[in-house]
Design a protein around this motif. Structure first.
Motif, PDB file in Angstrom:
ATOM      1  N   SER A 165      29.056 -26.943   3.441  1.00 43.46           N
ATOM      2  CA  SER A 165      28.133 -25.593   3.662  1.00 43.46           C
ATOM      3  C   SER A 165      28.305 -25.124   2.105  1.00 43.46           C
ATOM      4  O   SER A 165      27.353 -24.450   1.628  1.00 43.46           O
ATOM      5  N   GLU A 166      29.497 -25.070   1.658  1.00 45.30           N
ATOM      6  CA  GLU A 166      29.601 -24.137   0.621  1.00 45.30           C
ATOM      7  C   GLU A 166      28.904 -24.710  -0.720  1.00 45.30           C
ATOM      8  O   GLU A 166      28.142 -23.918  -1.467  1.00 45.30           O
ATOM      9  N   LEU A 167      28.952 -26.246  -0.994  1.00 49.84           N
ATOM     10  CA  LEU A 167      28.215 -26.861  -1.810  1.00 49.84           C
ATOM     11  C   LEU A 167      26.672 -26.494  -1.704  1.00 49.84           C
ATOM     12  O   LEU A 167      25.747 -26.373  -2.579  1.00 49.84           O
ATOM     13  N   LEU A 168      26.210 -26.802  -0.316  1.00 51.08           N
ATOM     14  CA  LEU A 168      24.855 -26.571  -0.094  1.00 51.08           C
ATOM     15  C   LEU A 168      24.391 -25.064  -0.345  1.00 51.08           C
ATOM     16  O   LEU A 168      23.277 -24.841  -0.895  1.00 51.08           O
ATOM     17  N   ARG A 169      25.169 -24.107  -0.142  1.00 51.78           N
ATOM     18  CA  ARG A 169      24.946 -22.864  -0.710  1.00 51.78           C
ATOM     19  C   ARG A 169      24.923 -22.595  -2.279  1.00 51.78           C
ATOM     20  O   ARG A 169      24.157 -22.032  -2.763  1.00 51.78           O
ATOM     21  N   TYR A 170      25.651 -23.231  -2.781  1.00 57.95           N
ATOM     22  CA  TYR A 170      25.638 -23.390  -4.322  1.00 57.95           C
ATOM     23  C   TYR A 170      24.467 -23.855  -4.832  1.00 57.95           C
ATOM     24  O   TYR A 170      23.807 -23.165  -5.627  1.00 57.95           O
ATOM     25  N   LEU A 171      23.987 -24.947  -4.296  1.00 60.38           N
ATOM     26  CA  LEU A 171      22.812 -25.617  -4.602  1.00 60.38           C
ATOM     27  C   LEU A 171      21.746 -24.683  -4.320  1.00 60.38           C
ATOM     28  O   LEU A 171      20.830 -24.504  -5.290  1.00 60.38           O
ATOM     29  N   THR A 172      21.548 -24.020  -3.312  1.00 64.25           N
ATOM     30  CA  THR A 172      20.361 -23.116  -3.134  1.00 64.25           C
ATOM     31  C   THR A 172      20.427 -21.777  -4.171  1.00 64.25           C
ATOM     32  O   THR A 172      19.416 -21.554  -4.553  1.00 64.25           O
ATOM     33  N   ASP A 173      21.635 -21.380  -4.593  1.00 64.18           N
ATOM     34  CA  ASP A 173      21.729 -20.470  -5.277  1.00 64.18           C
ATOM     35  C   ASP A 173      21.321 -20.550  -6.751  1.00 64.18           C
ATOM     36  O   ASP A 173      20.870 -19.842  -7.593  1.00 64.18           O
ATOM     37  N   HIS A 174      21.326 -22.092  -6.988  1.00 68.01           N
ATOM     38  CA  HIS A 174      21.063 -22.312  -8.393  1.00 68.01           C
ATOM     39  C   HIS A 174      19.818 -23.032  -8.358  1.00 68.01           C
ATOM     40  O   HIS A 174      19.268 -23.971  -9.439  1.00 68.01           O
ATOM     41  N   GLY A 175      18.878 -23.045  -7.325  1.00 68.87           N
ATOM     42  CA  GLY A 175      17.600 -23.680  -7.340  1.00 68.87           C
ATOM     43  C   GLY A 175      17.569 -25.302  -7.108  1.00 68.87           C
ATOM     44  O   GLY A 175      16.651 -25.877  -7.469  1.00 68.87           O
ATOM     45  N   LEU A 176      18.697 -25.846  -6.869  1.00 69.82           N
ATOM     46  CA  LEU A 176      19.086 -27.077  -6.682  1.00 69.82           C
ATOM     47  C   LEU A 176      18.701 -27.781  -5.309  1.00 69.82           C
ATOM     48  O   LEU A 176      19.303 -28.316  -4.648  1.00 69.82           O
ATOM     49  N   THR A 177      17.376 -27.484  -4.913  1.00 72.43           N
ATOM     50  CA  THR A 177      16.929 -27.967  -3.510  1.00 72.43           C
ATOM     51  C   THR A 177      15.834 -28.753  -3.401  1.00 72.43           C
ATOM     52  O   THR A 177      15.059 -29.068  -4.642  1.00 72.43           O
ATOM     53  N   LEU A 178      15.709 -29.186  -2.171  1.00 71.78           N
ATOM     54  CA  LEU A 178      14.411 -30.363  -2.373  1.00 71.78           C
ATOM     55  C   LEU A 178      13.019 -29.663  -2.506  1.00 71.78           C
ATOM     56  O   LEU A 178      12.736 -28.792  -2.614  1.00 71.78           O
ATOM     57  N   GLY A 179      12.408 -30.756  -3.423  1.00 73.85           N
ATOM     58  CA  GLY A 179      11.198 -30.667  -4.084  1.00 73.85           C
ATOM     59  C   GLY A 179      11.132 -30.127  -5.310  1.00 73.85           C
ATOM     60  O   GLY A 179       9.989 -29.895  -6.000  1.00 73.85           O
ATOM     61  N   ASN A 180      12.167 -29.373  -5.834  1.00 71.73           N
ATOM     62  CA  ASN A 180      12.352 -28.768  -7.170  1.00 71.73           C
ATOM     63  C   ASN A 180      12.248 -29.984  -8.234  1.00 71.73           C
ATOM     64  O   ASN A 180      13.106 -30.920  -8.144  1.00 71.73           O
ATOM     65  N   ARG A 181      11.766 -29.778  -9.362  1.00 78.63           N
ATOM     66  CA  ARG A 181      11.439 -30.569 -10.590  1.00 78.63           C
ATOM     67  C   ARG A 181      12.922 -30.570 -11.191  1.00 78.63           C
ATOM     68  O   ARG A 181      13.467 -29.557 -11.185  1.00 78.63           O
ATOM     69  N   ILE A 182      13.343 -31.630 -11.523  1.00 80.54           N
ATOM     70  CA  ILE A 182      14.572 -31.527 -12.404  1.00 80.54           C
ATOM     71  C   ILE A 182      14.428 -32.597 -13.655  1.00 80.54           C
ATOM     72  O   ILE A 182      14.049 -33.711 -13.521  1.00 80.54           O
ATOM     73  N   GLU A 183      14.918 -32.312 -14.698  1.00 80.85           N
ATOM     74  CA  GLU A 183      14.889 -32.931 -15.925  1.00 80.85           C
ATOM     75  C   GLU A 183      16.427 -33.206 -16.473  1.00 80.85           C
ATOM     76  O   GLU A 183      17.172 -32.190 -16.764  1.00 80.85           O
ATOM     77  N   PHE A 184      16.798 -34.637 -16.401  1.00 78.89           N
ATOM     78  CA  PHE A 184      18.068 -34.726 -16.986  1.00 78.89           C
ATOM     79  C   PHE A 184      18.014 -34.948 -18.467  1.00 78.89           C
ATOM     80  O   PHE A 184      17.550 -35.889 -18.998  1.00 78.89           O
ATOM     81  N   VAL A 185      18.657 -33.800 -19.090  1.00 77.43           N
ATOM     82  CA  VAL A 185      18.921 -33.426 -20.623  1.00 77.43           C
ATOM     83  C   VAL A 185      19.672 -34.330 -21.338  1.00 77.43           C
ATOM     84  O   VAL A 185      19.529 -34.948 -22.459  1.00 77.43           O
ATOM     85  N   GLU A 186      21.149 -34.321 -20.698  1.00 75.40           N
ATOM     86  CA  GLU A 186      22.026 -34.758 -21.550  1.00 75.40           C
ATOM     87  C   GLU A 186      23.188 -35.067 -21.011  1.00 75.40           C
ATOM     88  O   GLU A 186      23.544 -34.283 -19.796  1.00 75.40           O
TER      89      GLU A 186
END
Length: 228
Positions: free
Chosen positions: A170-191
């Motif tokens: 639960s704590e990890l999932l809340r962290y992902l939510t707070d930082h916009g790391l949720t399903l459907g969001n675009r993500i670019e691996f920079v480095e």
């Protein structure tokens, strides 16, 4: 789908679901990994593995991996179908958040009837994925093969969409939510920072893009649909 009268105990169902889940991630399924995953004593796990083998649900040789039999896999898919549909029902109909549903579904999956599960599936218009992006087995035990890749395994420069989260903490999932790391969001691996350092990613679109530095725990949790 089995009827409730024919069901195994909750502990048996939990074990086959866990074995399936570890295999789904490509992890070695051994007494050691099961002990770590379930938080139980080695002797308890060893005893249950022997029981599962006697029930014809797994095959196991000492010091080797545990594998589900055809019957064991069918049972695991049955349990997963109940669990993942219940999670989605709790989110879509009852307004739970994705970090609140695992423990609730874990309790309900052993008590709910197959008839109710099929009513839930119909109410949700026969969904294919749960709130964490996990595929929901069909009533016939068919599971969609993933086309996603773990963020940890990608190369810098890869762009995609977050499609699955391989964790129920639960704590990890809340962290992902707070930082916009949720399903459907675009993500670019920079480095990938050297010497075991974090992964640098950009998440979001245009003006909403945010840069994050992710450790291996999260990088091994997020599955990405890679943009072609």
């Amino acid at each position: 789908m089995t009827g409730m009268v024919e069901r195994h105990s909750a502990s048996v169902e939990d074990y086959v679901r866990t074995i399936y889940g570890l295999g789904e991630r490509g992890a070695a399924v051994t007494n050691t990994t099961l002990t770590a995953r379930l938080g139980l004593s080695p002797s308890s796990v060893s005893g249950m593995i022997n029981k599962l083998a006697q029930l014809g649900l797994v095959t196991h040789e000492r010091y080797r991996s545990v594998e589900l039999t055809t019957e064991g896999r069918r049972l695991a898919c049955d349990v997963l179908r109940r669990h993942r549909l219940l999670e989605l029902f709790l989110v879509e109909i009852l307004g739970y958040t994705w970090d609140e549903v695992h423990d609730e579904a874990d309790s309900l999956e052993h008590a709910v009837s197959d008839e109710l599960i099929e009513h839930i599936a119909a109410k949700l218009e026969h969904p294919t994925h749960d709130p964490h992006g996990d595929p929901i087995p069909t009533a016939d035990g068919v599971v969609e093969k993933p086309t996603t890749r773990l963020l940890e395994h990608l190369e810098p420069g890869t762009v995609g969409t977050i499609a699955r989260v391989w964790d129920t903490d639960s704590e990890l999932l809340r962290y992902l939510t707070d930082h916009g790391l949720t399903l459907g969001n675009r993500i670019e691996f920079v480095e990938r920072k050297p010497f075991g350092g974090p992964l640098v990613v950009r998440v979001g679109e245009s003006e909403t893009v945010e840069t994050h530095f992710l450790g291996s725990e999260i990088a091994q949790t997020l599955s990405i649909t890679v943009q072609k």
